[in-house]
Design a protein around this motif. Sequence first.
Motif, mmCIF file in Angstrom:
data_model
loop_
_atom_site.group_PDB
_atom_site.id
_atom_site.type_symbol
_atom_site.label_atom_id
_atom_site.label_comp_id
_atom_site.label_asym_id
_atom_site.label_seq_id
_atom_site.Cartn_x
_atom_site.Cartn_y
_atom_site.Cartn_z
ATOM 1 N N GLY A 3 0.832 -1.195 0.000
ATOM 2 C CA GLY A 3 0.000 0.000 0.000
ATOM 3 C C GLY A 3 0.865 1.241 0.000
ATOM 4 O O GLY A 3 2.093 1.169 -0.176
ATOM 5 N N LEU A 4 0.248 2.379 0.202
ATOM 6 C CA LEU A 4 0.962 3.662 0.231
ATOM 7 C C LEU A 4 0.541 4.433 1.475
ATOM 8 O O LEU A 4 -0.644 4.475 1.820
ATOM 9 C CB LEU A 4 0.632 4.480 -1.026
ATOM 10 N N LEU A 5 1.512 5.044 2.146
ATOM 11 C CA LEU A 5 1.248 5.804 3.363
ATOM 12 C C LEU A 5 1.317 7.303 3.099
ATOM 13 O O LEU A 5 2.083 7.753 2.254
ATOM 14 C CB LEU A 5 2.236 5.417 4.468
ATOM 15 N N HIS A 6 0.521 8.044 3.853
ATOM 16 C CA HIS A 6 0.513 9.498 3.744
ATOM 17 C C HIS A 6 0.477 10.095 5.143
ATOM 18 O O HIS A 6 0.096 9.413 6.106
ATOM 19 C CB HIS A 6 -0.701 9.977 2.938
ATOM 20 N N PRO A 7 0.881 11.350 5.329
ATOM 21 C CA PRO A 7 0.883 11.958 6.666
ATOM 22 C C PRO A 7 -0.527 12.102 7.217
ATOM 23 O O PRO A 7 -1.504 12.242 6.478
ATOM 24 C CB PRO A 7 1.517 13.341 6.434
ATOM 25 N N ALA A 8 -0.635 12.058 8.546
ATOM 26 C CA ALA A 8 -1.909 12.361 9.191
ATOM 27 C C ALA A 8 -2.111 13.875 9.172
ATOM 28 O O ALA A 8 -1.165 14.638 8.958
ATOM 29 C CB ALA A 8 -1.908 11.829 10.623
ATOM 30 N N GLY A 9 -3.325 14.319 9.394
ATOM 31 C CA GLY A 9 -3.610 15.744 9.452
ATOM 32 C C GLY A 9 -3.891 16.351 8.085
ATOM 33 O O GLY A 9 -3.906 15.672 7.058
ATOM 34 N N LYS A 10 -4.074 17.659 8.093
ATOM 35 C CA LYS A 10 -4.391 18.366 6.851
ATOM 36 C C LYS A 10 -3.282 18.255 5.825
ATOM 37 O O LYS A 10 -3.538 18.277 4.612
ATOM 38 C CB LYS A 10 -4.687 19.835 7.168
ATOM 39 N N GLU A 11 -2.029 18.122 6.313
ATOM 40 C CA GLU A 11 -0.914 18.008 5.365
ATOM 41 C C GLU A 11 -0.949 16.698 4.594
ATOM 42 O O GLU A 11 -0.227 16.526 3.616
ATOM 43 C CB GLU A 11 0.427 18.151 6.084
ATOM 44 N N GLY A 12 -1.800 15.785 5.012
ATOM 45 C CA GLY A 12 -1.904 14.512 4.312
ATOM 46 C C GLY A 12 -2.968 14.491 3.236
ATOM 47 O O GLY A 12 -3.078 13.505 2.489
ATOM 48 N N VAL A 13 -3.764 15.561 3.130
ATOM 49 C CA VAL A 13 -4.873 15.566 2.174
ATOM 50 C C VAL A 13 -4.383 15.446 0.734
ATOM 51 O O VAL A 13 -4.832 14.571 -0.025
ATOM 52 C CB VAL A 13 -5.733 16.837 2.341
ATOM 53 N N THR A 14 -3.454 16.296 0.335
ATOM 54 C CA THR A 14 -2.949 16.242 -1.046
ATOM 55 C C THR A 14 -2.154 14.969 -1.322
ATOM 56 O O THR A 14 -2.360 14.341 -2.371
ATOM 57 C CB THR A 14 -2.116 17.490 -1.368
ATOM 58 N N PRO A 15 -1.240 14.533 -0.429
ATOM 59 C CA PRO A 15 -0.565 13.248 -0.669
ATOM 60 C C PRO A 15 -1.532 12.078 -0.824
ATOM 61 O O PRO A 15 -1.321 11.212 -1.675
ATOM 62 C CB PRO A 15 0.316 13.075 0.573
#
Length: 481
Positions: free
Chosen positions: A413-425
């Motif tokens: 799978g693919l991981l992205h940051p938590a929080g608003k900074e993770g929305v675009t990723p």
Amino acid sequence: MRKQSWSAWLTLQRKNWPLVMVTLLSLSTAVVLVAKSSSSSPVTCSCDRASDREAGEVPLVRESVPSRGESRGRSPSPLDFMKSKLVLLVSHELSLSGGPLLLMELAFLLRGVGAEVVWITNQKPADPDEVVFSLEHKMLDRGVQVFSAKSQKAIDTALAADLIVLNTAVAGKWLDAVLKDDAHRVLPKILWWIHEMRGHYFKLEYVKHLPSVAGAMIDSYTTAEYWKNRTHKQLGIKLPKTYVVHLGNSKDLMEVAENSVAKRVLREHIRESLGLRNDDLLFAIINSVSRGKGQDLFLRSFHESLQMIQEKKLQVPSMHAVVVGSDMSAQTKFELELRNFVVDKKIKDRVHFVNKTLAVAPYLASIDVLVQNSQARGECFGRITIEAMAFQLPVLGTAAGGTTEIVVNGSTGLLHPAGKEGVTPLAENIVKLATQVERRFTMGKKGYERVKERFLEHHMAERIASVLREVLHSAQSRTRS
């Protein structure tokens, strides 16, 4: 459902009725219910190290279990040494959330090897509750005794038990409230199973007895480290011997996940109930709807991914999102926010809300990608993640909590940051899996292989058995001394 779909469904029922029933009514830590719902209908947590670091309506199911001493030809279980042991399970509540359902699963594993199991729920609704009623009767049907938390029977059982399992930090309130002056007599035989990652659980009134119990069991290394540091710094107490135990998928769920006919029929059924075609691309988030689970940020990412695809003129199948775990009957502000968002962004036809239930398998069979978007410190473990991987689904998860011990970034799978900074990723990862079909399938297959290597019921039973042996030995030693 189309006529040919019903024909396939009825054929499957006749040939494999037990599997179909398990499929539709499977017990899971995730919450869901088959309900079409874009508009008016209510819309709907242990471990290995090293490579692990890579990483409304409840149907009553009547099931029988072998009576004590009866094996029915089953294979030896690592928990067989628990036969005839008296075990008291204390849950802070009885609901469709992860903690209580995991404790119920342990109850059934122990009953399966002939242990005498008693369940008490510390906090119950004042009024009759359909979920509590159904889950209690499910346990009674499986041979688990259910006592009132404040009854003399509960106190007598606690004093006589070979082992007590406190489930979640909040369950600690039962010790002083009910046992009172007798609490110290049971501490040496308590295993405290902790699933929480939220800061508001770190209250001395909940966990002041934690240093005195036989052991603590926690679902992930990340959570165990967090509890160790937080209890020391904030409360000035020290954890007892702590065991990290990753969870595993039940045999029932794996049987469905590995049955191609069942999966195909379920996929057709659920997609038709949602008004989707077979080739539509479906991304799902399967958790109780709450801000901590990140459904709002997921929908923002999904909307952003649609904009990216339009701007870049990418050729992809029609994309949809499903939020499984909704409860419009609660009329929460957060739920209304989600529904207003899809209306404001004009994506109401692409976002589907499904109400909560126990039957998670049909949805896992019907979707293409699971999104695990728990926020802040993430999930303690996240049972739905390994369930999705069993169905050969890639996972888009937050790089937080136990998810990092399950999902191998770039592989399963693919991981992205938590929080608003993770929305675009997350939006970018949605686009990647939407446009890279072969990568999506490869990730799903690797996720399934990872589940088979370490996240099955027998893996969990072996890990829990190792903990219970030590705790029982410790309890016996401390009692004698």
